[in-house]
Write a protein that holds these residues in place. Structure first.
Motif, PDB file in Angstrom:
ATOM      1  N   SER A  29       0.873  -1.171   0.000  1.00 23.18           N
ATOM      2  CA  SER A  29       0.000   0.000   0.000  1.00 23.18           C
ATOM      3  C   SER A  29       0.910   1.221   0.000  1.00 23.18           C
ATOM      4  O   SER A  29       2.055   1.138   0.443  1.00 23.18           O
ATOM      5  N   GLU A  30       0.391   2.346  -0.464  1.00 26.36           N
ATOM      6  CA  GLU A  30       1.210   3.546  -0.576  1.00 26.36           C
ATOM      7  C   GLU A  30       0.561   4.727   0.136  1.00 26.36           C
ATOM      8  O   GLU A  30      -0.661   4.813   0.221  1.00 26.36           O
ATOM      9  N   ALA A  31       1.414   5.630   0.637  1.00 22.57           N
ATOM     10  CA  ALA A  31       0.962   6.886   1.245  1.00 22.57           C
ATOM     11  C   ALA A  31       1.969   7.961   0.859  1.00 22.57           C
ATOM     12  O   ALA A  31       3.162   7.677   0.748  1.00 22.57           O
ATOM     13  N   GLU A  32       1.480   9.201   0.678  1.00 18.17           N
ATOM     14  CA  GLU A  32       2.387  10.248   0.206  1.00 18.17           C
ATOM     15  C   GLU A  32       2.941  11.154   1.296  1.00 18.17           C
ATOM     16  O   GLU A  32       3.733  12.046   1.008  1.00 18.17           O
ATOM     17  N   ASN A  33       2.542  10.942   2.551  1.00 20.59           N
ATOM     18  CA  ASN A  33       3.153  11.683   3.658  1.00 20.59           C
ATOM     19  C   ASN A  33       2.877  10.945   4.962  1.00 20.59           C
ATOM     20  O   ASN A  33       2.115   9.964   4.984  1.00 20.59           O
ATOM     21  N   GLY A  34       3.504  11.418   6.032  1.00 21.23           N
ATOM     22  CA  GLY A  34       3.373  10.736   7.318  1.00 21.23           C
ATOM     23  C   GLY A  34       1.946  10.674   7.833  1.00 21.23           C
ATOM     24  O   GLY A  34       1.522   9.668   8.392  1.00 21.23           O
ATOM     25  N   GLN A  35       1.177  11.743   7.643  1.00 26.12           N
ATOM     26  CA  GLN A  35      -0.208  11.753   8.130  1.00 26.12           C
ATOM     27  C   GLN A  35      -1.062  10.735   7.379  1.00 26.12           C
ATOM     28  O   GLN A  35      -1.842  10.006   7.982  1.00 26.12           O
ATOM     29  N   ALA A  37       0.039   8.092   6.013  1.00 26.62           N
ATOM     30  CA  ALA A  37       0.518   6.785   6.459  1.00 26.62           C
ATOM     31  C   ALA A  37      -0.137   6.387   7.779  1.00 26.62           C
ATOM     32  O   ALA A  37      -0.559   5.245   7.956  1.00 26.62           O
ATOM     33  N   LEU A  38      -0.243   7.340   8.709  1.00 22.43           N
ATOM     34  CA  LEU A  38      -0.891   7.050   9.995  1.00 22.43           C
ATOM     35  C   LEU A  38      -2.355   6.676   9.784  1.00 22.43           C
ATOM     36  O   LEU A  38      -2.861   5.734  10.407  1.00 22.43           O
ATOM     37  N   ASP A  39      -3.040   7.407   8.899  1.00 21.12           N
ATOM     38  CA  ASP A  39      -4.444   7.102   8.610  1.00 21.12           C
ATOM     39  C   ASP A  39      -4.584   5.715   7.997  1.00 21.12           C
ATOM     40  O   ASP A  39      -5.465   4.943   8.372  1.00 21.12           O
ATOM     41  N   THR A  40      -3.687   5.388   7.064  1.00 17.95           N
ATOM     42  CA  THR A  40      -3.714   4.074   6.413  1.00 17.95           C
ATOM     43  C   THR A  40      -3.392   2.971   7.418  1.00 17.95           C
ATOM     44  O   THR A  40      -4.036   1.922   7.432  1.00 17.95           O
ATOM     45  N   ALA A  41      -2.409   3.214   8.279  1.00 20.83           N
ATOM     46  CA  ALA A  41      -2.007   2.225   9.284  1.00 20.83           C
ATOM     47  C   ALA A  41      -3.100   1.995  10.328  1.00 20.83           C
ATOM     48  O   ALA A  41      -3.160   0.929  10.936  1.00 20.83           O
ATOM     49  N   ALA A  42      -3.971   2.979  10.514  1.00 22.70           N
ATOM     50  CA  ALA A  42      -5.066   2.822  11.482  1.00 22.70           C
ATOM     51  C   ALA A  42      -6.162   1.916  10.935  1.00 22.70           C
ATOM     52  O   ALA A  42      -6.872   1.266  11.698  1.00 22.70           O
ATOM     53  N   SER A  43      -6.272   1.859   9.608  1.00 26.20           N
ATOM     54  CA  SER A  43      -7.361   1.066   9.022  1.00 26.20           C
ATOM     55  C   SER A  43      -6.909  -0.295   8.504  1.00 26.20           C
ATOM     56  O   SER A  43      -7.731  -1.114   8.114  1.00 26.20           O
ATOM     57  N   VAL A  53      12.149  10.384   5.004  1.00 25.56           N
ATOM     58  CA  VAL A  53      12.252  11.285   6.147  1.00 25.56           C
ATOM     59  C   VAL A  53      11.612  12.633   5.819  1.00 25.56           C
ATOM     60  O   VAL A  53      10.747  13.116   6.542  1.00 25.56           O
ATOM     61  N   ASN A  54      12.035  13.242   4.725  1.00 28.79           N
ATOM     62  CA  ASN A  54      11.581  14.593   4.375  1.00 28.79           C
ATOM     63  C   ASN A  54      10.312  14.549   3.528  1.00 28.79           C
ATOM     64  O   ASN A  54      10.370  14.205   2.351  1.00 28.79           O
ATOM     65  N   MET A  55       9.180  14.886   4.150  1.00 23.34           N
ATOM     66  CA  MET A  55       7.892  14.909   3.461  1.00 23.34           C
ATOM     67  C   MET A  55       7.060  16.068   3.998  1.00 23.34           C
ATOM     68  O   MET A  55       7.227  16.473   5.140  1.00 23.34           O
ATOM     69  N   PRO A  56       6.152  16.599   3.164  1.00 23.08           N
ATOM     70  CA  PRO A  56       5.248  17.655   3.647  1.00 23.08           C
ATOM     71  C   PRO A  56       4.193  17.064   4.587  1.00 23.08           C
ATOM     72  O   PRO A  56       4.074  15.849   4.694  1.00 23.08           O
ATOM     73  N   VAL A  57       3.445  17.905   5.240  1.00 22.50           N
ATOM     74  CA  VAL A  57       2.362  17.556   6.174  1.00 22.50           C
ATOM     75  C   VAL A  57       2.914  16.931   7.448  1.00 22.50           C
ATOM     76  O   VAL A  57       2.767  17.479   8.520  1.00 22.50           O
ATOM     77  N   MET A  58       3.557  15.745   7.341  1.00 23.83           N
ATOM     78  CA  MET A  58       4.227  15.117   8.494  1.00 23.83           C
ATOM     79  C   MET A  58       5.442  14.366   7.994  1.00 23.83           C
ATOM     80  O   MET A  58       5.336  13.542   7.091  1.00 23.83           O
ATOM     81  N   ASP A  59       6.605  14.661   8.574  1.00 27.95           N
ATOM     82  CA  ASP A  59       7.842  13.990   8.158  1.00 27.95           C
ATOM     83  C   ASP A  59       7.889  12.554   8.669  1.00 27.95           C
ATOM     84  O   ASP A  59       7.097  12.157   9.527  1.00 27.95           O
ATOM     85  N   GLY A  60       8.822  11.790   8.137  1.00 28.22           N
ATOM     86  CA  GLY A  60       8.926  10.377   8.471  1.00 28.22           C
ATOM     87  C   GLY A  60       9.274  10.094   9.922  1.00 28.22           C
ATOM     88  O   GLY A  60       8.758   9.142  10.514  1.00 28.22           O
ATOM     89  N   ILE A  61      10.133  10.896  10.519  1.00 25.23           N
ATOM     90  CA  ILE A  61      10.529  10.652  11.907  1.00 25.23           C
ATOM     91  C   ILE A  61       9.359  10.915  12.853  1.00 25.23           C
ATOM     92  O   ILE A  61       9.121  10.141  13.784  1.00 25.23           O
ATOM     93  N   SER A  62       8.594  11.975  12.604  1.00 25.28           N
ATOM     94  CA  SER A  62       7.386  12.222  13.413  1.00 25.28           C
ATOM     95  C   SER A  62       6.384  11.081  13.250  1.00 25.28           C
ATOM     96  O   SER A  62       5.742  10.659  14.213  1.00 25.28           O
ATOM     97  N   LEU A  67       3.627   6.180  15.260  1.00 27.16           N
ATOM     98  CA  LEU A  67       3.324   4.750  15.081  1.00 27.16           C
ATOM     99  C   LEU A  67       3.751   3.937  16.304  1.00 27.16           C
ATOM    100  O   LEU A  67       3.062   3.015  16.709  1.00 27.16           O
ATOM    101  N   ARG A  68       4.897   4.292  16.873  1.00 32.83           N
ATOM    102  CA  ARG A  68       5.413   3.540  18.022  1.00 32.83           C
ATOM    103  C   ARG A  68       4.550   3.712  19.278  1.00 32.83           C
ATOM    104  O   ARG A  68       4.676   2.926  20.215  1.00 32.83           O
TER     105      ARG A  68
END
Length: 120
Positions: A29-35, A37-43, A53-62, A67-68
Motif C-alpha cells: 500500500s502507498e501513502a504520500e506523507n506521514g499523516q 501513512a498514519l491514517d492508512t495504518a489505522a485502518s 524522512v523529508n515529506m510535507p504535512v508530516m515527516d517520516g521521523i514524526s 506509530l510507536r
C-alpha cells in the motif's frame, strides 16, 4: 505474503519501491506523507513500514514516533528510505523507533534483502 506500507512524497520513488516489492510478491500500500501513512495504518495492519524522512504535512521521523505509540505497531519493523545520510539524522530516527536506515537511490536487490531480513 507480508503487507508493506511505502511512504514517500515522490510518486516516482513510491512507484519504484512498490514495483520492486510487488515483483517479489509483497502486498504493498502507498501513502504520500506521514499523516496519510498514519491514517492508512489505522485502518489496516502492516508487517513493515518503509518511509522517507523529508515529506510535507508530516515527516517520516514524526510518523515513526506516532506509530510507536500504537500497540499494534510496537514491534513492527520501520525502515527509513531517504537521501538523508548524516549520523545525527540517523540517531534521531533510531531514537524515534526506526528499525533501520537505507539511503536513496536504493539498489532493488539490497532493498529486498533488507526487507526479507527484518521480516524474518
Amino acid at each position: 505474503m507480508a503487507k508493506i506500507l511505502a511512504v514517500d512524497d515522490s510518486a516516482s520513488m513510491r512507484g519504484m519501491v512498490a514495483f520492486t516489492l510487488r515483483s517479489a510478491g509483497y502486498d504493498v500500500s502507498e501513502a504520500e506523507n506521514g499523516q496519510m501513512a498514519l491514517d492508512t495504518a489505522a485502518s489496516s495492519k502492516f508487517d513493515l513500514v518503509l518511509a522517507d524522512v523529508n515529506m510535507p504535512v508530516m515527516d517520516g521521523i514524526s510518523m515513526v514516533r506516532e506509530l510507536r505509540t500504537r500497540a499494534e505497531y510496537k514491534g513492527v519493523p520501520i525502515l527509513m528510505l531517504t537521501t538523508e545520510s548524516n549520523t545525527d539524522k540517523k540517531m534521531e530516527g533510531k531514537a524515534a523507533g526506526a528499525t533501520g536506515w537505507l539511503v536513496k537511490p536504493f539498489d532493488p536487490e539490497q532493498l529486498l534483502a533488507t526487507v526479507k531480513r527484518v521480516l524474518g
